[in-house]
Design an enzyme around this catalytic site. Structure first.
Site, PDB file in Angstrom:
ATOM      1  N   SER A  66       0.820  -1.214   0.000  1.00  0.00           N
ATOM      2  CA  SER A  66       0.000   0.000   0.000  1.00  0.00           C
ATOM      3  C   SER A  66       0.854   1.264   0.000  1.00  0.00           C
ATOM      4  CB  SER A  66      -0.912   0.035   1.228  1.00  0.00           C
ATOM      5  OG  SER A  66      -1.627  -1.164   1.353  1.00  0.00           O
TER       6      SER A  66
HETATM    7  N1  SAH Z   1      -0.852  -4.936   3.960  1.00  0.00           N
HETATM    8  C1  SAH Z   1      -0.055  -5.234   2.777  1.00  0.00           C
HETATM    9  C2  SAH Z   1      -0.762  -4.853   1.487  1.00  0.00           C
HETATM   10  C3  SAH Z   1      -1.588  -5.952   1.082  1.00  0.00           C
HETATM   11  S1  SAH Z   1      -2.382  -6.001  -0.473  1.00  0.00           S
HETATM   12  C4  SAH Z   1       1.317  -4.596   2.846  1.00  0.00           C
HETATM   13  O1  SAH Z   1       1.580  -3.832   3.780  1.00  0.00           O
HETATM   14  O2  SAH Z   1       2.143  -4.902   1.985  1.00  0.00           O
HETATM   15  C5  SAH Z   1      -3.719  -7.036   0.041  1.00  0.00           C
HETATM   16  C6  SAH Z   1      -3.363  -8.445   0.400  1.00  0.00           C
HETATM   17  O3  SAH Z   1      -4.553  -9.084   0.845  1.00  0.00           O
HETATM   18  C7  SAH Z   1      -2.853  -9.279  -0.774  1.00  0.00           C
HETATM   19  O4  SAH Z   1      -1.604  -9.824  -0.471  1.00  0.00           O
HETATM   20  C8  SAH Z   1      -3.925 -10.362  -0.934  1.00  0.00           C
HETATM   21  O5  SAH Z   1      -3.398 -11.608  -1.354  1.00  0.00           O
HETATM   22  C9  SAH Z   1      -4.493 -10.422   0.461  1.00  0.00           C
HETATM   23  N2  SAH Z   1      -5.847 -11.007   0.559  1.00  0.00           N
HETATM   24  C10 SAH Z   1      -6.911 -10.817  -0.259  1.00  0.00           C
HETATM   25  N3  SAH Z   1      -7.970 -11.556   0.178  1.00  0.00           N
HETATM   26  C11 SAH Z   1      -7.564 -12.190   1.316  1.00  0.00           C
HETATM   27  C12 SAH Z   1      -8.192 -13.096   2.227  1.00  0.00           C
HETATM   28  N4  SAH Z   1      -9.455 -13.497   2.078  1.00  0.00           N
HETATM   29  N5  SAH Z   1      -7.464 -13.568   3.251  1.00  0.00           N
HETATM   30  C13 SAH Z   1      -6.175 -13.190   3.438  1.00  0.00           C
HETATM   31  N6  SAH Z   1      -5.517 -12.351   2.602  1.00  0.00           N
HETATM   32  C14 SAH Z   1      -6.210 -11.859   1.553  1.00  0.00           C
END
Ligand code: SAH
Length: 219
Positions: A66
């Site tokens: 993000s």
């Molecule tokens: N917080 C992260 C950004 C994440 S992007 C950082 O600091 O880098 C969003 C993430 O959510 C992705 O890696 C995606 O694979 C995950 N995601 C999406 N749906 C999900 C679910 N149901 N359970 C766990 N992770 C999920």
């Protein structure tokens, strides 16, 4: 002008913090956490020169780390205290989890891609963030074995509030999450769980990757 030693982006880092302040991030503990966590360790090596630019960047599995402003904004609105246990849904690179680990007692972070979870776990451990536990699973169900949580943060966009996550929050607990259609406008919201039910406060418009059901099949 004196030349910076290679790899030292101290000017970029100073501008990064100034930019967060200018955009309204004011909690000193959040600013300190943003200052302490080295974002260059969480981005792909080809994007290293953009680590302190205020933008989201691609990571493995088609996901993104993000934008720093959004990380700081969500963290500030989560109002994390040193006694708190925090659940993060969507570990991705582990950057948001690292920032939370500077403010909370412990952090549980769940990711649906094993590849991302394994890389984040290793990175967080190498950097010494040992109060973070990374779990592979479907974050729509939360991580009930570690519940209840004082705070829940979701870093992928949900179309509706996942009931299980509300269930794993303590009374008086706070959850921050992006809500909205996968391809359309999303709103960051803050939910507070009280005796009268859930209070919802709308914060800002955002753009996140989708929260998808189930563990990822590939990788
Ligand atoms: N917080 C992260 C950004 C994440 S992007 C950082 O600091 O880098 C969003 C993430 O959510 C992705 O890696 C995606 O694979 C995950 N995601 C999406 N749906 C999900 C679910 N149901 N359970 C766990 N992770 C999920």
């Amino acid at each position: 002008m004196p030349k910076q030693p290679p790899g030292d982006d101290s000017v970029g880092r100073m501008q990064f913090l100034l930019g967060l302040r200018r955009r309204g991030i004011s909690d000193p503990a959040v600013l300190r956490a943003m200052d302490e966590v080295p974002r260059e360790h969480f981005v792909e090596s080809s994007f290293m020169d953009k680590a302190y630019a205020d933008q989201a960047l691609p990571i493995a599995c088609g996901q993104t780390i993000s934008q720093p402003y959004v990380v700081a904004f969500m963290t500030e609105h989560l109002d994390v205290q040193p006694t708190h246990r925090v659940l993060e849904v969507g570990t991705g690179s582990g950057y948001q989890a690292a920032v939370l680990s500077r403010l909370a007692r412990d952090v549980v972070s769940v990711e649906r891609y094993r590849t991302l979870a394994d890389a984040a776990r290793q990175r967080l451990s190498l950097l010494g963030y040992d109060n973070v536990e990374v779990v592979v699973g479907d974050g729509l169900a939360g991580v009930p074995e570690r519940a209840p949580y004082d705070r829940v943060i979701v870093t992928a966009a949900a179309e509706t509030v996942p009931d299980a996550l509300v269930g794993e929050l303590i009374d008086g607990g706070v959850m921050v999450l992006p809500l909205g259609p996968h391809a359309g406008p999303q709103q960051l919201v803050k939910l507070t769980k009280g005796e009268q039910g859930i209070k919802q406060e709308d914060l800002i418009g955002v753009r996140f990757v989708p929260l998808l059901p189930g563990k990822a099949r590939e990788l």
